[in-house]
Design a protein around this motif. Structure first.
Motif, PDB file in Angstrom:
ATOM      1  N   VAL A 164       0.838  -1.195   0.000  1.00 40.93           N
ATOM      2  CA  VAL A 164       0.000   0.000   0.000  1.00 40.93           C
ATOM      3  C   VAL A 164       0.873   1.245   0.000  1.00 40.93           C
ATOM      4  N   ASP A 165       0.346   2.283  -0.629  1.00 44.55           N
ATOM      5  CA  ASP A 165       1.014   3.572  -0.654  1.00 44.55           C
ATOM      6  C   ASP A 165       0.087   4.551   0.052  1.00 44.55           C
ATOM      7  N   LEU A 166       0.471   4.949   1.251  1.00 41.48           N
ATOM      8  CA  LEU A 166      -0.393   5.800   2.081  1.00 41.48           C
ATOM      9  C   LEU A 166       0.360   7.091   2.460  1.00 41.48           C
ATOM     10  N   PRO A 167       0.572   7.994   1.484  1.00 37.96           N
ATOM     11  CA  PRO A 167       1.375   9.189   1.768  1.00 37.96           C
ATOM     12  C   PRO A 167       0.753  10.110   2.809  1.00 37.96           C
ATOM     13  N   TYR A 168      -0.577  10.091   2.910  1.00 38.69           N
ATOM     14  CA  TYR A 168      -1.221  11.026   3.840  1.00 38.69           C
ATOM     15  C   TYR A 168      -1.116  10.580   5.288  1.00 38.69           C
ATOM     16  N   THR A 169      -0.557   9.367   5.526  1.00 40.01           N
ATOM     17  CA  THR A 169      -0.351   8.928   6.908  1.00 40.01           C
ATOM     18  C   THR A 169       0.982   9.419   7.466  1.00 40.01           C
ATOM     19  N   ALA A 170       1.829   9.990   6.636  1.00 39.67           N
ATOM     20  CA  ALA A 170       3.170  10.388   7.059  1.00 39.67           C
ATOM     21  C   ALA A 170       3.112  11.473   8.125  1.00 39.67           C
ATOM     22  N   VAL A 171       4.017  11.350   9.104  1.00 37.95           N
ATOM     23  CA  VAL A 171       4.146  12.349  10.168  1.00 37.95           C
ATOM     24  C   VAL A 171       5.572  12.890  10.125  1.00 37.95           C
ATOM     25  N   PRO A 172       5.747  14.225  10.052  1.00 35.08           N
ATOM     26  CA  PRO A 172       7.113  14.782  10.028  1.00 35.08           C
ATOM     27  C   PRO A 172       7.868  14.438  11.308  1.00 35.08           C
ATOM     28  N   HIS A 173       9.160  14.270  11.202  1.00 35.14           N
ATOM     29  CA  HIS A 173       9.989  13.997  12.370  1.00 35.14           C
ATOM     30  C   HIS A 173       9.893  15.174  13.339  1.00 35.14           C
ATOM     31  N   ARG A 190      -7.479  -8.640   8.063  1.00 36.59           N
ATOM     32  CA  ARG A 190      -7.011  -7.831   6.943  1.00 36.59           C
ATOM     33  C   ARG A 190      -8.052  -6.785   6.547  1.00 36.59           C
ATOM     34  N   ALA A 191      -9.333  -7.167   6.589  1.00 40.89           N
ATOM     35  CA  ALA A 191     -10.404  -6.221   6.264  1.00 40.89           C
ATOM     36  C   ALA A 191     -10.483  -5.105   7.297  1.00 40.89           C
ATOM     37  N   ALA A 192     -10.353  -5.455   8.580  1.00 43.58           N
ATOM     38  CA  ALA A 192     -10.391  -4.442   9.640  1.00 43.58           C
ATOM     39  C   ALA A 192      -9.201  -3.486   9.508  1.00 43.58           C
ATOM     40  N   LEU A 193      -8.037  -4.039   9.195  1.00 46.50           N
ATOM     41  CA  LEU A 193      -6.843  -3.201   9.019  1.00 46.50           C
ATOM     42  C   LEU A 193      -7.029  -2.268   7.822  1.00 46.50           C
ATOM     43  N   ALA A 194      -7.596  -2.782   6.733  1.00 42.76           N
ATOM     44  CA  ALA A 194      -7.848  -1.953   5.554  1.00 42.76           C
ATOM     45  C   ALA A 194      -8.808  -0.818   5.883  1.00 42.76           C
ATOM     46  N   ALA A 195      -9.867  -1.140   6.637  1.00 44.20           N
ATOM     47  CA  ALA A 195     -10.855  -0.114   6.991  1.00 44.20           C
ATOM     48  C   ALA A 195     -10.207   1.029   7.763  1.00 44.20           C
ATOM     49  N   LEU A 196      -9.279   0.707   8.677  1.00 42.61           N
ATOM     50  CA  LEU A 196      -8.649   1.745   9.490  1.00 42.61           C
ATOM     51  C   LEU A 196      -7.573   2.502   8.713  1.00 42.61           C
ATOM     52  N   ALA A 224      -8.997   4.864   6.103  1.00 43.45           N
ATOM     53  CA  ALA A 224      -9.983   5.800   6.634  1.00 43.45           C
ATOM     54  C   ALA A 224      -9.632   7.239   6.243  1.00 43.45           C
ATOM     55  N   GLU A 225     -10.640   8.088   6.244  1.00 44.12           N
ATOM     56  CA  GLU A 225     -10.452   9.521   6.004  1.00 44.12           C
ATOM     57  C   GLU A 225     -10.986  10.291   7.211  1.00 44.12           C
ATOM     58  N   PRO A 226     -10.196  11.194   7.809  1.00 50.11           N
ATOM     59  CA  PRO A 226      -8.832  11.525   7.411  1.00 50.11           C
ATOM     60  C   PRO A 226      -7.878  10.365   7.694  1.00 50.11           C
ATOM     61  N   ALA A 227      -6.768  10.344   6.960  1.00 49.22           N
ATOM     62  CA  ALA A 227      -5.801   9.251   7.097  1.00 49.22           C
ATOM     63  C   ALA A 227      -5.233   9.230   8.514  1.00 49.22           C
ATOM     64  N   PRO A 228      -5.198   8.051   9.149  1.00 46.11           N
ATOM     65  CA  PRO A 228      -4.681   7.975  10.526  1.00 46.11           C
ATOM     66  C   PRO A 228      -3.159   8.177  10.560  1.00 46.11           C
ATOM     67  N   ALA A 255       2.179  -4.668   5.384  1.00 49.07           N
ATOM     68  CA  ALA A 255       1.289  -3.500   5.398  1.00 49.07           C
ATOM     69  C   ALA A 255       1.840  -2.415   6.320  1.00 49.07           C
ATOM     70  N   LEU A 256       2.316  -2.817   7.494  1.00 52.98           N
ATOM     71  CA  LEU A 256       2.835  -1.842   8.447  1.00 52.98           C
ATOM     72  C   LEU A 256       4.172  -1.269   7.977  1.00 52.98           C
ATOM     73  N   ASP A 257       4.914  -2.006   7.148  1.00 54.04           N
ATOM     74  CA  ASP A 257       6.135  -1.465   6.559  1.00 54.04           C
ATOM     75  C   ASP A 257       5.833  -0.236   5.705  1.00 54.04           C
ATOM     76  N   ALA A 258       4.663  -0.270   5.044  1.00 55.90           N
ATOM     77  CA  ALA A 258       4.293   0.830   4.156  1.00 55.90           C
ATOM     78  C   ALA A 258       3.660   2.001   4.907  1.00 55.90           C
ATOM     79  N   TYR A 259       3.274   1.770   6.138  1.00 56.53           N
ATOM     80  CA  TYR A 259       2.619   2.818   6.933  1.00 56.53           C
ATOM     81  C   TYR A 259       3.670   3.822   7.409  1.00 56.53           C
ATOM     82  N   GLU A 260       3.423   5.106   7.196  1.00 51.87           N
ATOM     83  CA  GLU A 260       4.412   6.140   7.488  1.00 51.87           C
ATOM     84  C   GLU A 260       4.080   6.960   8.729  1.00 51.87           C
TER      85      GLU A 260
END
Length: 541
Positions: free
Chosen positions: A326-335, A459-465, A468-472, A495-500
């Motif tokens: 997954v590519d979830l750019p809106y989940t990124a948090v600045p350092h 996997r479905a529950a993880l996808a739902a979260l 989600a909008e706004p991105a967590p 999946a969690l590897d791709a989470y930012e």
């Protein structure tokens, strides 16, 4: 006679007719065997059949020696005394009566030769870290993890020749797991364990892989199994490529054969039209050509069918080990950005976070500790599901919480509809495109959540979260690997590897936690939260 456990021509189906096993043969010899397989493959069902908890439709189960069984869900009456749960209440009462001066024969018959029953019981409890649990206490006074160990202590006292364990570490904290590992590694008889716990499976002597209703055996522990499987998969993928090449070749040859036959037919028709040979000769030649053409076409069609069969067999041998990408750019948090602040937080049930705790940027937190220490209570408080007794918990970014129960899903809705609840602004096409990356492709996205397997439901529950909008930007998971097979754990890790965003995971599965790139380890101990390391709590690097 050597201890053994065998099943012969074992068949079993559910009441709706769904077949689980048909003519299964298996033999478990002395030592420790790990039973692995995908969720829904039938591992727990097989253990129940071996233990006599289910009756097969056909076939037999034979065991040489006494059998003990630890089910996945241990339920003990809360009013039951510990000595009753251990199965020694009668002998203990008779022993006490004799000590009090009652020398009735029935008491001596009850005790038999077991005069040290109390000492052995207390030793078994101590071996599993339950030395603080008295024999006169009730089961209702111990935690869920302790009740699992209590059941295991009863088996330790009996010392059965054959021991069946179904996901024994699911509800155990990191300390209890260590004691279970020790008990399994020192067990003198035959052990069959169903588990996704990597550390436990590293202790076994052989692995039985349950797939499509049959068992495949691999010598050695989990690491050896994974190496052997990797070699097999490489070979299987080469076979698929060879079969695909052969299929293309056979298709070309069939097409070429059709061209040749068409030319022959046109030539024969031309000869007939020009009457270059007597009619009888031409008719004979035409019949012979038709027979030859039919055999030629049948030969190539047979080769094509055989090539398709070889390809189907080769594809079947390749396991579906798709990873979630997954590519979830809106989940990124600045350092350095503030994500979560806890100040003088006091939780229900007495746990607390003294002074303060701050989470910044895309940190990854592992939350560990004994069962009942307060990990779930803390996560539910941060998520806003519980009010703190005192202090404050402030999230500075959008957050989502995935509880152990996975109750974020509505069982009556499809996977796509569940995701739409969390992202009401997203179009249907966008939701389906994203769900495909969580391995819900095509019709799978239309399955009702209630019909999903354990791994699919997670996997479905993880996808739902995660969609989600706004991105967590803060994701909190509570014991996420419970009841997941190893393939599902790998998918979760990818999946969690791709989470930012920032991540807090409460759990006892240390190898899994280490695979997430944890930056800080927090220990809930004696009602308080403090920084720690895996090594400090007895989890070697």
């Amino acid at each position: 006679m050597s201890t053994s456990l065998t099943c012969t021509s074992l068949s079993f189906a559910w009441p709706d007719g769904t077949a689980v096993f048909e003519g299964l043969d298996a033999a478990f010899g002395p030592g420790r065997s790990g039973l692995v397989g995908a969720n829904g493959a039938g591992k727990s069902t097989l253990l129940k059949l071996l233990a006599g908890r289910l009756t097969p439709a056909d076939g037999t189960v034979e065991v040489a020696g006494e059998m003990g069984y630890l089910p996945q869900s241990v339920t003990l009456g809360t009013a039951l005394r510990v000595d009753e749960a251990l199965g020694i209440a009668g002998r203990r009462a008779a022993l006490h009566a004799i000590e009090a001066g009652d020398v009735s024969d029935e008491h001596f018959e009850t005790v038999g030769d077991d005069w040290d029953v109390e000492e052995r019981a207390l030793a078994a409890l101590g071996e599993l870290g339950l030395g603080h649990v008295g024999l006169d206490r009730t089961v209702g006074e111990v935690s869920g993890g302790e009740s699992v160990l209590l059941h295991l202590a009863a088996l330790l006292l009996r010392r059965p020749d054959v021991l069946l364990l179904d996901e024994p570490t699911n509800n155990l904290d990191v300390y209890a797991r260590r004691r279970l590992y020790s008990a399994v590694s020192s067990w003198p008889g035959l052990v069959v364990v169903v588990s996704h716990d990597r550390e436990l499976l590293e202790l076994v002597d052989q692995i039985a892989d349950l797939r499509s209703g049959s068992l495949t055996w691999y010598g050695g522990n989990l690491s050896a199994y994974e190496k052997a499987l990797a070699v097999e998969q490489e070979a299987a993928e080469r076979m698929v490529r060879a079969a695909e090449s052969d299929l293309r070749k056979q298709k070309r040859e069939l097409a070429d054969a059709k061209v040749v036959l068409a030319r022959r037919k046109r030539y024969g028709q031309k000869m007939y039209d020009t009457k270059r040979e007597p009619r009888a000769v031409m008719k004979l030649r035409a019949r012979s050509a038709q027979q030859s053409a039919g055999k030629y076409r049948v030969m190539h069609e047979k080769k094509l069918a055989e090539a398709k069969g070889r390809l189907d067999d080769a594809v079947e041998a390749v396991r579906d080990d798709d990873e979630i990408r997954v590519d979830l750019p809106y989940t990124a948090v600045p350092h350095g950005r503030a994500v979560l602040t806890l100040r003088d937080l006091e939780l229900v049930h007495g746990a607390r976070v003294k002074n303060g705790f701050d989470l910044h940027g895309p940190e990854r937190i592992a939350l560990i500790g004994r069962n009942g220490a307060g990990k779930t209570t803390l996560l539910r408080t941060v998520a806003g599901e519980l009010e703190p007794v005192a202090g404050e918990a402030t999230a500075h970014v959008p957050l989502r919480f995935l509880p152990q129960r996975l109750d974020v899903l509505d069982g009556e809705l499809s996977v796509a509809e569940n995701v739409a609840r969390f992202a009401p602004g997203a179009t249907g096409n966008r939701i389906r495109a994203r769900l495909a990356r969580f391995l819900f492709r095509g019709a799978r996205a239309d399955q009702r959540a209630a019909t999903l397997s354990g791994g699919e439901r997670f996997r479905a529950a993880l996808a739902a979260l995660m969609l989600a909008e706004p991105a967590p930007q803060l994701l909190m998971l509570d014991e996420p690997t419970n009841n997941l097979d190893m393939a599902s754990v790998r998918q979760l890790t990818s999946a969690l590897d791709a989470y930012e965003g920032a991540l807090i995971v409460a759990g006892h599965d240390i190898p899994f936690l280490k695979s997430l790139g944890i930056t800080r380890w927090l220990l809930f101990e004696e009602g308080e939260l403090r920084e720690t390391t895996p090594e400090e709590v007895g989890c070697p690097a």
